[in-house]
Design an enzyme around this catalytic site. Structure first.
Site, PDB file in Angstrom:
ATOM      1  CB  SER A 114      53.388  17.964  19.268  1.00  0.00           C
ATOM      2  OG  SER A 114      54.188  16.828  19.382  1.00  0.00           O
ATOM      3  CG  ASP A 143      68.057  34.210  33.712  1.00  0.00           C
ATOM      4  OD1 ASP A 143      67.981  34.655  34.876  1.00  0.00           O
ATOM      5  OD2 ASP A 143      67.563  33.109  33.387  1.00  0.00           O
ATOM      6  CG  ASP A 158      63.088  32.991  36.718  1.00  0.00           C
ATOM      7  OD1 ASP A 158      64.077  32.232  36.619  1.00  0.00           O
ATOM      8  OD2 ASP A 158      62.652  33.668  35.774  1.00  0.00           O
ATOM      9  CG  ASP A 184      59.852  19.948  23.553  1.00  0.00           C
ATOM     10  OD1 ASP A 184      59.863  18.730  23.819  1.00  0.00           O
ATOM     11  OD2 ASP A 184      59.057  20.462  22.744  1.00  0.00           O
ATOM     12  CG  HIS A 211      56.288  18.126  23.649  1.00  0.00           C
ATOM     13  ND1 HIS A 211      56.896  18.670  22.553  1.00  0.00           N
ATOM     14  CD2 HIS A 211      55.275  17.375  23.179  1.00  0.00           C
ATOM     15  CE1 HIS A 211      56.292  18.247  21.453  1.00  0.00           C
ATOM     16  NE2 HIS A 211      55.305  17.460  21.802  1.00  0.00           N
TER      17      HIS A 211
END
Ligand SMILES: *[C@@H]1O[C@H](CO)[C@@H](O)[C@H](O)[C@H]1NC(C)=O
Ligand SMILES: *[C@@H]1O[C@H](CO)[C@@H](O)[C@H](O)[C@H]1NC(C)=O
Ligand SMILES: *[C@@H]1O[C@H](CO)[C@@H](O)[C@H](O)[C@H]1NC(C)=O
Ligand SMILES: *[C@@H]1O[C@H](CO)[C@@H](O)[C@H](O)[C@H]1NC(C)=O
Length: 530
Positions: A198, A268, A272, A420, A459
């Site tokens: 960050s 993909d 999951d 994030d 994040h």
């Protein structure tokens, strides 16, 4: 949150020689109290105080440090320095292991408006055997607000303090930390590292761009680069809600995040709960209009205006002429942090995130009482231009010219969670792309700078993470620097809190993506970078 437990990593091939060197280096050559003030170019050291601490405890301090650290034996050094004409007082804290120093130095970054968090990062670092440093940059250690230091008494922005926070303290801390380490052990650190997420990631990028000789390896998580721009973009969801006069509850916003994940999870090749490639997810929020959801016992019907608000949050800010100003939130990321709301007198109102709230009030309006709720689309566009014009040079940290880092032999390992909810991962992707364009393409940049995107990770791997978190990126960086073994994948794992089940994954260097190739869906071995 920003704590990555550092692990001393030694390959067995050269374990014996390195252990011998470590053994020589690990013993202090002088007592802690004998340490002398180091010379710091551009600054003046006011005081130094070294104190031995035995069996020292760093208490748990969530979300920064989840578990306490016991039994540290350290020399704690407090250095105070100042810069000519700046009237500042910068504190640098250095912790030196009294036993078993691993021969390495590690500088630690901060979070929010704090350049460092002292014990909370120093603890894990020295536990891993590093000599370590952390600094307050001469501002405060309050990550939540720059209120105490942003403005001078005459109402002007304190640019000395901002410069300290933006980059100067990175230099000072590294110089102090490395010189004190050398005095104490009678040997220079064999390798020096930066570690931060960050704001700590932004500081690492400042080191890479401005001080490319300070660190052999720079570990950067979810970097707050493009600060002057992306922080204003963080206000966008609030402006949208106000302009559209529609304030969805966190529960309504979660319905959109959940629906996006449900729709795109399997694109993909594996179900999951994580969207691995948001770019191929074409979730349409209007699809939810008219659907009923259950929020705290009440049945709510999703309206078209709520869907429009979500569409705009995902698109990101636009200027009056329709020009895109920055990226939006990633599909599948939580929306309710930047678009947080609260109920006042029975009415739902916006609640801006503290980073953008403070930046706009102190640095752009230069008025702590500025009414941030009154910002409309036009005003936000103006704030974008103003913020970039006034502050990009100081705190932008997005200069793509890393040639000096490359020629110094430095390695930069960046990772960013794709969910994030605060710092838009597209900013990190854009940065890496700009470096490639400037420095001769992807393969060339891969020699010294790799970006790993972490699907489903929020994040700095905080509390809403559903994807696999890099297990030990510092170890990967140390291996890269010291054994010249570049990280082709990063091991990652998440343990589901309810079931205790472990999900192992690999993270791939951008632009590769981990592809399921068959076998146990929870095993990292079932994935390949493509
Ligand atoms: C040095 O630090 C110790 C421990 O915090 C404190 O007791 C002492 O007063 C300090 N000395 C000076 C000269 O600041
Ligand atoms: C170290 O501190 C712990 C408390 O954190 C205490 O239980 C233990 O007895 C101490 N050990 C020594 C050798 O003083
Ligand atoms: C929204 O704001 C409330 C009140 O300050 C806070 O408790 C909550 O954690 C915030 N939500 C998010 C997702 O940050
Ligand atoms: C701030 O602006 C909002 C939106 O324009 C307005 O409703 C509110 O009354 C203002 N608050 C103050 C204290 O002026």
């Amino acid at each position: 949150m920003m704590i990555v437990p550092p692990l001393l990593f030694l390959a067995t091939a050269w374990l014996s020689t390195v252990v011998a060197t470590d053994a020589v280096q690990s013993c202090p050559k002088i007592s802690c109290a004998q340490l002398k003030a180091p010379n710091v170019p551009g600054a003046q050291v006011i005081s130094i105080n070294g104190t031995e601490r035995w069996n020292y405890t760093v208490p748990a301090t969530p979300p920064f440090l989840l578990n306490p650290i016991f039994g540290l034996n350290i020399c704690e050094v407090d250095v105070v320095l100042t810069h000519p004409n700046a009237q500042d007082q910068v504190h640098v804290k250095v912790w030196l292991p009294l036993q078993k120093w691993n021969g390495r130095f590690q500088a630690n970054g901060g979070s929010g408006y704090a350049a460092g968090t002292f014990d909370l990062t120093l603890g894990p670092s020295v536990q891993g055997g590093y000599s370590s440093a952390s600094t307050d940059a001469g501002v405060t250690v309050n990550p939540l607000s720059p209120g105490a230091w942003a403005l001078r008494p005459d109402g002007s922005v304190n640019l000395d303090d901002l410069t300290n926070f933006a980059y100067r303290s990175v230099h000072d801390m590294a110089i102090v930390g490395k010189k004190i380490t050398e005095q104490f052990y009678g040997a220079k650190p064999r390798y020096s590292y930066w570690n931060g997420c960050s704001t700590g990631g932004r500081q690492g990028m400042a080191a890479a761009q401005r001080y490319p000789n300070l660190f052999d390896g720079i570990l950067v998580g979810a970097p707050a680069i493009n600060w002057a721009t992306y922080v204003v973009a963080e206000q966008w969801p609030q402006v949208v809600m106000a302009e559209e006069e529609t304030f969805p509850s966190p529960c309504e916003l979660k319905a959109f995040t959940d629906a996006a994940i449900a729709e795109c999870d399997e694109l993909d090749g594996i179900e999951d709960g994580v969207i691995s490639n948001p770019d191929i997810c074409h979730f349409n929020p209007y699809r939810l209009v008219g659907s009923k959801i259950n929020c705290d016992g009440a049945k709510i019907i999703i309206t078209e205006s709520v869907a429009r608000v979500v569409v705009k949050m995902l698109q990101g800010p636009f200027g009056p002429s329709g020009l895109s100003l920055w990226y939006g939130l990633t599909v599948g990321a939580p929306l309710d942090t930047l678009a947080n709301t609260t109920v006042v007198n029975g009415k739902r109102v916006g609640l801006p995130f503290f980073v953008n709230d403070a930046w706009i009030r102190y640095y752009l309006a230069k008025d702590s009482n500025y009414n941030i709720s009154a910002i409309d689309y036009t005003k936000l566009g103006q704030l974008f231009s103003q913020s970039a014009a006034e502050y990009d040079d100081i705190i932008g940290t997005d200069n793509p010219d890393l040639s000096r880092l490359h020629s110094a032999g430095g390695k930069l390992l960046m990772w960013h969670g794709l969910s994030d909810q605060l710092i838009f991962p597209k900013g990190s992707i854009q940065y890496r792309t700009r470096v490639e364009r400037l420095m001769g393409g992807s393969a060339k940049v891969d020699e010294f700078f790799r970006l790993f995107l972490a699907p489903g990770v929020d994040h700095c791997a905080g509390g809403t993470t559903t994807g696999a978190v890099p297990s030990d990126p510092l170890k990967a960086l140390v291996t890269w620097v010291e054994e010249k073994q570049s990280p082709d994948t990063l091991p990652a794992e998440i343990v589901h809190s309810c079931s205790g089940a472990k999900m192992g994954r690999i993270l791939c260097p951008y632009p590769q993506i981990a592809q399921y190739v068959g076998g146990d869906k929870n095993s990292a071995n079932s994935f390949k970078c493509i």
